[in-house]
Design a protein around this motif. Structure first.
Motif, mmCIF file in Angstrom:
data_model
loop_
_atom_site.group_PDB
_atom_site.id
_atom_site.type_symbol
_atom_site.label_atom_id
_atom_site.label_comp_id
_atom_site.label_asym_id
_atom_site.label_seq_id
_atom_site.Cartn_x
_atom_site.Cartn_y
_atom_site.Cartn_z
ATOM 1 N N ALA A 260 0.699 -1.083 0.019
ATOM 2 C CA ALA A 260 -0.126 -0.047 -0.170
ATOM 3 C C ALA A 260 0.891 1.344 0.088
ATOM 4 C CB ALA A 260 -0.970 -0.144 1.175
ATOM 5 N N ALA A 261 0.359 2.321 -0.566
ATOM 6 C CA ALA A 261 1.254 3.483 -0.758
ATOM 7 C C ALA A 261 0.063 4.677 -0.974
ATOM 8 C CB ALA A 261 2.164 3.454 -1.756
ATOM 9 N N ASP A 262 0.339 5.892 -0.510
ATOM 10 C CA ASP A 262 -0.593 6.867 -0.613
ATOM 11 C C ASP A 262 -0.608 7.309 -2.188
ATOM 12 O OD1 ASP A 262 -1.085 7.108 2.053
ATOM 13 O OD2 ASP A 262 0.003 8.826 2.435
ATOM 14 N N GLN A 263 -1.696 7.653 -2.760
ATOM 15 C CA GLN A 263 -1.728 8.110 -4.299
ATOM 16 C C GLN A 263 -1.813 9.631 -4.321
ATOM 17 O OE1 GLN A 263 -1.487 5.567 -6.608
ATOM 18 N NE2 GLN A 263 -0.964 4.185 -4.776
ATOM 19 N N ARG A 264 -0.922 10.122 -4.996
ATOM 20 C CA ARG A 264 -0.758 11.630 -5.208
ATOM 21 C C ARG A 264 -1.337 12.066 -6.468
ATOM 22 N NH1 ARG A 264 3.890 14.648 -3.382
ATOM 23 N NH2 ARG A 264 4.094 15.259 -5.680
ATOM 24 N N LEU A 265 -2.400 13.082 -6.400
ATOM 25 C CA LEU A 265 -2.958 13.493 -7.521
ATOM 26 C C LEU A 265 -2.420 14.883 -8.391
ATOM 27 C CD1 LEU A 265 -5.507 12.188 -8.998
ATOM 28 C CD2 LEU A 265 -7.049 14.033 -7.693
ATOM 29 N N VAL A 266 -2.135 15.597 -7.264
ATOM 30 C CA VAL A 266 -1.612 17.019 -7.891
ATOM 31 C C VAL A 266 -1.136 17.629 -6.612
ATOM 32 C CG1 VAL A 266 -3.833 18.202 -7.435
ATOM 33 C CG2 VAL A 266 -2.202 19.200 -9.163
ATOM 34 N N ALA A 267 -0.039 18.686 -6.969
ATOM 35 C CA ALA A 267 0.660 19.443 -5.819
ATOM 36 C C ALA A 267 0.179 20.901 -6.112
ATOM 37 C CB ALA A 267 2.165 19.059 -6.016
ATOM 38 N N LEU A 268 -0.142 21.488 -5.188
ATOM 39 C CA LEU A 268 -0.419 23.070 -5.395
ATOM 40 C C LEU A 268 0.547 23.901 -4.631
ATOM 41 C CD1 LEU A 268 -4.245 22.521 -4.999
ATOM 42 C CD2 LEU A 268 -3.100 22.455 -7.210
ATOM 43 N N ASP A 269 1.248 24.535 -5.067
ATOM 44 C CA ASP A 269 2.157 25.321 -4.391
ATOM 45 C C ASP A 269 1.894 26.876 -4.437
ATOM 46 O OD1 ASP A 269 2.610 25.648 -7.228
ATOM 47 O OD2 ASP A 269 4.765 25.289 -7.023
ATOM 48 N N ARG A 270 0.909 27.447 -5.105
ATOM 49 C CA ARG A 270 0.839 29.049 -5.318
ATOM 50 C C ARG A 270 -0.631 29.276 -4.478
ATOM 51 N NH1 ARG A 270 1.317 31.262 -11.119
ATOM 52 N NH2 ARG A 270 -0.396 29.956 -11.273
ATOM 53 N N PHE A 271 -0.310 30.234 -3.628
ATOM 54 C CA PHE A 271 -1.711 30.673 -2.920
ATOM 55 C C PHE A 271 -1.705 32.179 -3.063
ATOM 56 C CE2 PHE A 271 -3.818 31.955 1.121
ATOM 57 C CZ PHE A 271 -5.082 31.141 0.651
ATOM 58 N N ASP A 272 -3.003 32.607 -3.612
ATOM 59 C CA ASP A 272 -3.134 34.203 -3.995
ATOM 60 C C ASP A 272 -3.993 34.693 -2.760
ATOM 61 O OD1 ASP A 272 -5.703 32.941 -4.433
ATOM 62 O OD2 ASP A 272 -5.649 33.642 -6.511
ATOM 63 N N GLY A 273 -4.385 33.979 -1.653
ATOM 64 C CA GLY A 273 -5.156 34.485 -0.743
ATOM 65 C C GLY A 273 -6.712 34.106 -0.731
ATOM 66 N N GLY A 386 -6.755 42.261 -5.534
ATOM 67 C CA GLY A 386 -7.032 43.627 -5.387
ATOM 68 C C GLY A 386 -6.849 44.142 -3.763
ATOM 69 N N GLU A 387 -6.092 43.523 -2.805
ATOM 70 C CA GLU A 387 -5.704 44.146 -1.309
ATOM 71 C C GLU A 387 -4.732 45.020 -1.533
ATOM 72 O OE1 GLU A 387 -7.784 43.634 1.217
ATOM 73 O OE2 GLU A 387 -9.070 42.173 0.296
ATOM 74 N N THR A 388 -4.694 46.022 -0.927
ATOM 75 C CA THR A 388 -3.636 46.945 -0.880
ATOM 76 C C THR A 388 -2.876 47.075 0.481
ATOM 77 O OG1 THR A 388 -5.189 48.869 -0.160
ATOM 78 C CG2 THR A 388 -4.802 48.340 -2.454
ATOM 79 N N ARG A 389 -3.526 46.119 1.425
ATOM 80 C CA ARG A 389 -2.748 46.165 2.758
ATOM 81 C C ARG A 389 -2.878 44.629 3.295
ATOM 82 N NH1 ARG A 389 -6.622 49.225 6.940
ATOM 83 N NH2 ARG A 389 -8.587 48.336 6.433
ATOM 84 N N GLU A 390 -1.994 44.483 4.133
ATOM 85 C CA GLU A 390 -2.045 42.937 4.909
ATOM 86 C C GLU A 390 -3.334 42.606 5.300
ATOM 87 O OE1 GLU A 390 1.515 40.485 6.943
ATOM 88 O OE2 GLU A 390 0.508 42.124 8.099
ATOM 89 N N PRO A 391 -3.934 41.601 5.018
ATOM 90 C CA PRO A 391 -5.047 41.058 5.563
ATOM 91 C C PRO A 391 -5.004 41.071 7.218
ATOM 92 C CG PRO A 391 -4.657 39.663 3.592
ATOM 93 C CD PRO A 391 -3.304 40.460 3.945
ATOM 94 N N VAL A 392 -5.979 41.005 7.969
ATOM 95 C CA VAL A 392 -5.852 41.044 9.366
ATOM 96 C C VAL A 392 -5.661 39.631 9.792
ATOM 97 C CG1 VAL A 392 -7.142 43.384 9.661
ATOM 98 C CG2 VAL A 392 -8.393 41.096 9.563
ATOM 99 N N GLN A 393 -6.259 38.854 9.197
ATOM 100 C CA GLN A 393 -6.208 37.308 9.417
ATOM 101 C C GLN A 393 -4.751 37.010 9.610
ATOM 102 O OE1 GLN A 393 -7.956 38.476 6.720
ATOM 103 N NE2 GLN A 393 -10.154 37.918 6.969
ATOM 104 N N LEU A 394 -3.637 37.445 8.677
ATOM 105 C CA LEU A 394 -2.408 37.133 8.898
ATOM 106 C C LEU A 394 -1.718 37.254 10.234
ATOM 107 C CD1 LEU A 394 -0.887 38.079 5.251
ATOM 108 C CD2 LEU A 394 -1.685 35.505 6.182
ATOM 109 N N VAL A 395 -2.061 38.174 10.827
ATOM 110 C CA VAL A 395 -1.760 38.654 11.866
ATOM 111 C C VAL A 395 -2.126 37.587 13.185
ATOM 112 C CG1 VAL A 395 -1.636 40.252 13.996
ATOM 113 C CG2 VAL A 395 -1.723 41.155 11.652
ATOM 114 N N ASP A 396 -3.336 37.197 12.961
ATOM 115 C CA ASP A 396 -3.831 36.093 13.936
ATOM 116 C C ASP A 396 -3.241 34.739 13.700
ATOM 117 O OD1 ASP A 396 -5.557 37.969 15.190
ATOM 118 O OD2 ASP A 396 -7.147 37.499 13.922
#
Length: 742
Positions: A260-273, A386-396
Motif C-alpha cells: 500500500a502507498a498514498d496516491q498523489r493526484l496534484v501538488a498546489l504550491d501557489r496561494f493568492d489568498g 485587489g488588496e492594498t494592505r496585509e489582511p488582518v487574518q495573517l496577524v492572527d
C-alpha cells in the motif's frame, strides 16, 4: 589503396559513434540502424566520387549528390512509415523535430520525423568527415564534423537515461587512430606504437569521464523551452472536489501493487489568498519522469492503475513516479505530477514505476529548510486579489503559529508541533463547509473549529509560511489495505496533506488532520513508510526543545554514521591521481625517448649506424644551442659544437663528421669498424653535452619531438640518387645555386 582512403573507415566509425550519442534521447534500439546507415552510405559515396588525388570531382557535385542520396535513403528507410507528401515530411523533420525533442523528457518516442533528424545530422557529419579526409592534408580536420554532431547529441541528451562514457572513450580512440593513419610516415611500426597509446587514451577516458568534477548542473536546453500546458478540459480543481468526494462512496480507480502507498493526484504550491493553484511546467514525456535528487533513500514500487470514475486529467501515482507506460501524458519535472493529454476515461490502464521515500528521522530532526527558488516562492503569502494592505487574518495566523511552535529546536520540530496543535484545536467533520481562502480559514480556526482535510492542510500551509516554512498542498488518496494485491480507491479515501521542503530531503509530508469522525469511512491508519514518518513527527513534537534552533545538548540524538561503501572517490582525489599519473607518464616518456632513439639508431647496416651516430651527435649539439643543422655542412656543425663544448668535443666531432661524409659520398662503403668508431665519438659528444646542460633541459617536450631516423642504406655510388638520406644528413638539404652550362 592510398592513405587518404585508409582514413575513411575511421571517419565512418567516428560519425557512427557521434550519432549513437542520441541514445540518451531515444535509446539504442531505434538509433542504431538509423545511425549505421547514415554513417556508412555517405562515406562510400564520397569514396566513389573522390576521383584522382590531383584532379578530384568538384565539391559542389559531391554535395548535391550527397543530399540527393540522403533524401532517397530516408525515403526508403526512416521516413517510409510517414503518410502524406514526402517534401512535407522532410521539412518537418529538419525544421521541427528538434523542437519536439526539446519539449519532451527523454527517452523521446521514436517518431520517424525525429529519427530522420538524427539521420540527417549523422549523414552530414559522415559526409563532411569523408570529404575532408579526401581533400585536405590536415590530420585532425576530418574529425571535426563528427565532433560537432557529438556535441549536438550530448546537448539534446542532457538528463536522459544511460551514460556516454563508452562513446567518449570510443571517440578518443578513433581520433587518435585518425591522426595515426593520416600521418605522413604512417606504417606498420608506427601503427604498432600508436595502437597501445590510443587504447590507453580510450581506457583513461572511459574511467575518468564518469568522475569528471563539475561546478554546477550541466546546461539543459529544455529549461529554456516553455512547453504549452495541458488542455484542462476539467475546469474544477481537485482541491475543490474534496468536499463532494467525501460525501460519496464511488470507486474512482483501482491499483494493483505489492504494498500500500498514498496516491498523489496534484501538488498546489501557489496561494493568492483565495485559491491554491499549481505553478507546474508540464512537458511531454516518452515515459521517463526525472528524479528529485537529494539524499533520501527510496524503495521501488510498481503499480498498475485502472481508471473507473475519476474525472479530470490528473493521473494518480505513488510518490515519486520514475517511469510511465500506457498513458499519453505530460509531467511536471519538479513535483512529479502526471497529467493526461486527454481527460481520463473509464477502463484506461497504465503502469507506473515509482520510488517511494524512506525517511531517516534522525536526519529530518536537524534538517534545515531549503532555500532554493522553489522554496523561496513557497514562503510567499500574497494579500489577496485587489488588496492594498496585509489582511488582518495573517496577524492572527502568525500569532497562532508562533505560540504553537514556541521553544522548537528546528524547522522539523516546528512543523511537527504545528501539525499536532492543529489536530488538537479542531475536529474532523465531512459536513463542514468547503473553502480555503483567508476568510474561510479564519472562520475555521476561530469559530467553527470543524472541517475536512482541505481546511486542516491549507491552514497548516498558511500558518507554516507565516513563520518561514516553505509549504505546499497535495491532493491525493490514502486507501484501505489491499485485498489480494488490488486496492479499490474510493472517493471517501481522498486526503489533502501539506508538505514542507527541507534541504537534502526535499518535500516531506505532514498530516495535521485529526481522528476522523462523521460519515467518512476513510482509512485512518497510514501504511509503511508513511506510518513511520508520522511516528517520527509525533516523537519530534513531544521532544523538549531549547528554542535556539539547534539540537539540545542535554540529550543529543546520535547522527547516523557516515556511509562506507564502494562509492566513487571524491573528485579532488581523482583529480590528484590523474595529475600524478600524467606527470609520471610524461617523465617516463621524456626520459625513455632518448634511450629508445639511441637503440633504434644503432641498428642496421654500417652506413645506417654511421648516420644514426651523426643524428645522435646532432641532438647533443642541439642541446648546446644549435637551432637548425639543415643549412650547415657537417664540418660547420662540428665547428659550432667545438666552440660551445670546447676542444674536447672537437676531437670527436670532426672525426665523426668525416665518417658521416664518407658514408654519404665515398665510393667504397663504410665498414662495421667505422660504425663502431662513429658511435664511440657520438657517445663521448653526448656525455660532454650532458655535462654542460641542465637536467631540466632534458625534460623539455622537445625530447619527444626529435625527428626519427629514416632507413639509410650504404650508397653504391657517390651520387646517392637511389636513396633518401635527407633526414640522416640534414646539411644536404640546403639550396645550391644552379650552374650554367659552358
Amino acid at each position: 589503396m592510398t592513405r587518404r582512403y585508409v582514413a575513411l573507415p575511421v571517419t565512418a566509425a567516428l560519425a557512427c559513434a557521434a550519432g549513437l550519442a542520441f541514445h540518451r534521447v531515444f535509446g539504442y534500439g531505434p538509433v542504431l540502424p538509423v545511425v549505421a546507415v547514415a554513417a556508412v552510405v555517405p562515406t562510400l559515396l564520397a569514396a566513389l566520387l573522390a576521383g584522382r588525388a590531383d584532379r578530384p570531382w568538384p565539391l559542389w557535385t559531391s554535395l548535391v549528390l550527397s543530399v540527393a542520396a540522403w533524401a532517397g535513403t530516408a525515403a526508403v528507410t526512416v521516413l517510409r512509415p510517414v503518410a502524406g507528401a514526402f517534401p512535407d515530411a522532410v521539412a518537418d523533420a529538419l525544421l521541427s523535430a528538434w523542437k519536439s525533442i526539446l519539449t519532451t523528457l527523454p527517452p523521446v518516442p521514436a517518431d520517424p520525423r525525429s529519427l530522420a533528424f538524427v539521420s540527417a545530422l549523422t549523414w552530414l557529419g559522415a559526409a563532411g568527415a569523408a570529404e575532408l579526409a579526401l581533400r585536405t592534408p590536415w590530420r585532425i580536420a576530418p574529425g571535426l564534423p563528427p565532433l560537432a554532431v557529438f556535441a549536438v547529441a550530448l546537448l539534446l541528451g542532457v538528463g536522459g537515461p544511460g551514460s556516454n562514457a563508452v562513446l567518449v572513450a570510443s571517440v578518443a580512440v578513433l581520433l587518435a587512430a585518425l591522426v595515426l593513419v593520416r600521418s605522413p610516415d604512417a606504417g606498420v611500426r608506427r601503427a604498432l606504437t600508436g595502437v597501445p597509446v590510443a587504447a590507453a587514451l580510450g581506457g583513461a577516458a572511459f574511467l575518468l569521464v564518469p568522475h569528471v568534477p563539475v561546478g554546477a548542473e550541466p546546461y539543459d536546453p529544455r529549461e529554456q523551452v516553455q512547453a504549452p500546458p495541458p488542455q484542462t478540459r476539467d475546469g474544477v480543481s481537485p482541491l475543490d472536489r474534496v468536499g463532494g468526494w467525501l460525501l460519496s462512496d464511488e470507486v474512482l480507480f483501482t491499483v494493483r501493487a505489492s504494498r500500500a502507498a498514498d496516491q498523489r493526484l496534484v501538488a498546489l504550491d501557489r496561494f493568492d489568498g483565495v485559491t491554491w493553484t499549481s505553478t507546474a511546467r508540464f512537458v511531454p514525456t516518452g515515459g521517463r519522469v526525472p528524479g528529485t535528487g537529494g539524499d533520501v533513500a527510496r524503495r521501488p514500487l510498481d503499480q498498475t492503475v485502472t481508471i473507473a470514475g475519476l474525472p479530470g486529467i490528473w493521473a494518480p501515482a505513488a510518490d515519486r513516479p520514475r517511469r510511465l507506460d500506457g498513458l499519453d501524458a505530460v509531467v511536471d519535472p519538479g513535483a512529479g505530477v502526471l497529467a493526461a493529454a486527454r481527460p481520463l476515461r473509464r477502463g484506461l490502464t497504465y503502469r507506473v514505476e515509482s520510488a517511494t521515500p524512506r525517511w531517516d528521522p534522525d536526519e529530518l530532526l536537524y534538517a534545515d529548510t531549503a532555500d532554493d527558488p522553489e522554496a523561496r516562492a513557497a514562503r510567499a503569502l500574497p494579500w489577496g486579489p485587489g488588496e492594498t494592505r496585509e489582511p488582518v487574518q495573517l496577524v492572527d495566523f502568525r500569532k497562532f503559529a508562533e505560540a504553537a511552535t514556541d521553544g522548537s529546536s528546528g524547522p522539523f520540530q516546528q512543523a511537527a508541533r504545528l501539525a499536532e496543535r492543529l489536530a488538537a484545536t479542531a475536529r474532523y467533520d465531512v459536513s463542514a463547509p468547503p473553502g480555503h481562502g483567508y476568510r474561510q480559514l479564519d472562520y475555521f480556526l476561530g469559530t467553527s473549529r470543524r472541517g475536512t482535510s482541505e481546511q486542516f492542510a491549507t491552514l497548516f500551509a498558511v500558518l507554516g509560511r507565516t513563520i518561514g516554512l516553505p509549504t505546499r498542498v497535495v491532493v491525493g488518496f490514502r486507501p484501505a489495505a489491499p485485498l489480494g494485491g488490488i486496492t479499490e480507491v474510493r472517493s471517501r479515501d481522498v486526503l489533502v496533506w501539506p508538505e514542507v521542503k527541507f534541504a537534502g530531503a526535499g518535500w516531506v509530508p505532514f498530516d495535521p488532520t485529526p481522528a476522523k469522525r462523521g460519515k467518512s469511512k476513510r482509512a485512518d491508519v497510514a501504511a509503511g513508510e508513511s506510518k513511520k514518518l508520522e511516528q517520527a513527527q509525533k516523537d519530534a513534537a513531544a521532544r523538549p526543545g531549547d528554542g535556539a534552533g539547534t539540537p539540545p545538548s542535554a540529550a543529543p540524538v546520535p547522527r547516523p554514521a557516515a556511509r562506507s561503501g564502494h562509492g566513487a572517490p571524491p573528485w579532488p582525489v581523482l583529480a590528484g591521481a590523474l595529475a600524478a599519473a600524467l606527470v609520471v607518464g610524461y617523465l617516463a616518456a621524456v626520459l625513455a625517448a632518448p634511450v629508445l632513439r639511441r637503440r633504434r639508431r644503432r641498428a642496421g647496416t654500417p652506413a645506417e649506424r654511421v648516420a644514426g651516430a651523426w643524428r645522435q651527435a646532432l641532438d647533443a649539439v642541439a642541446a648546446l644551442g644549435l637551432r637548425s643543422a639543415r643549412t650547415l655542412t657537417a664540418h660547420e656543425v662540428a665547428a659550432f659544437g667545438a666552440e660551445r663544448a670546447g676542444d674536447a668535443a672537437s676531437g670527436d666531432l670532426r672525426p665523426l663528421a668525416d665518417l658521416a661524409n664518407r658514408a654519404r659520398f665515398a665510393a667504397s662503403p663504410v665498414t662495421a669498424a667505422d660504425a663502431d668508431r662513429a658511435w664511440t665519438h657520438a657517445d663521448r659528444i653526448a656525455r660532454l653535452a650532458a655535462a654542460r646542460t641542465r637536467f631540466a633541459r632534458r625534460l623539455h617536450p622537445r625530447e619527444l619531438r626529435r625527428d626519427r631516423q629514416r632507413a639509410v642504406r650504404a650508397p653504391r655510388t657517390h651520387t646517392g640518387d637511389d636513396q633518401d638520406t635527407s633526414a640522416a644528413f640534414p646539411w644536404l638539404t640546403r639550396r645550391r645555386a644552379p650552374t650554367r652550362k659552358q
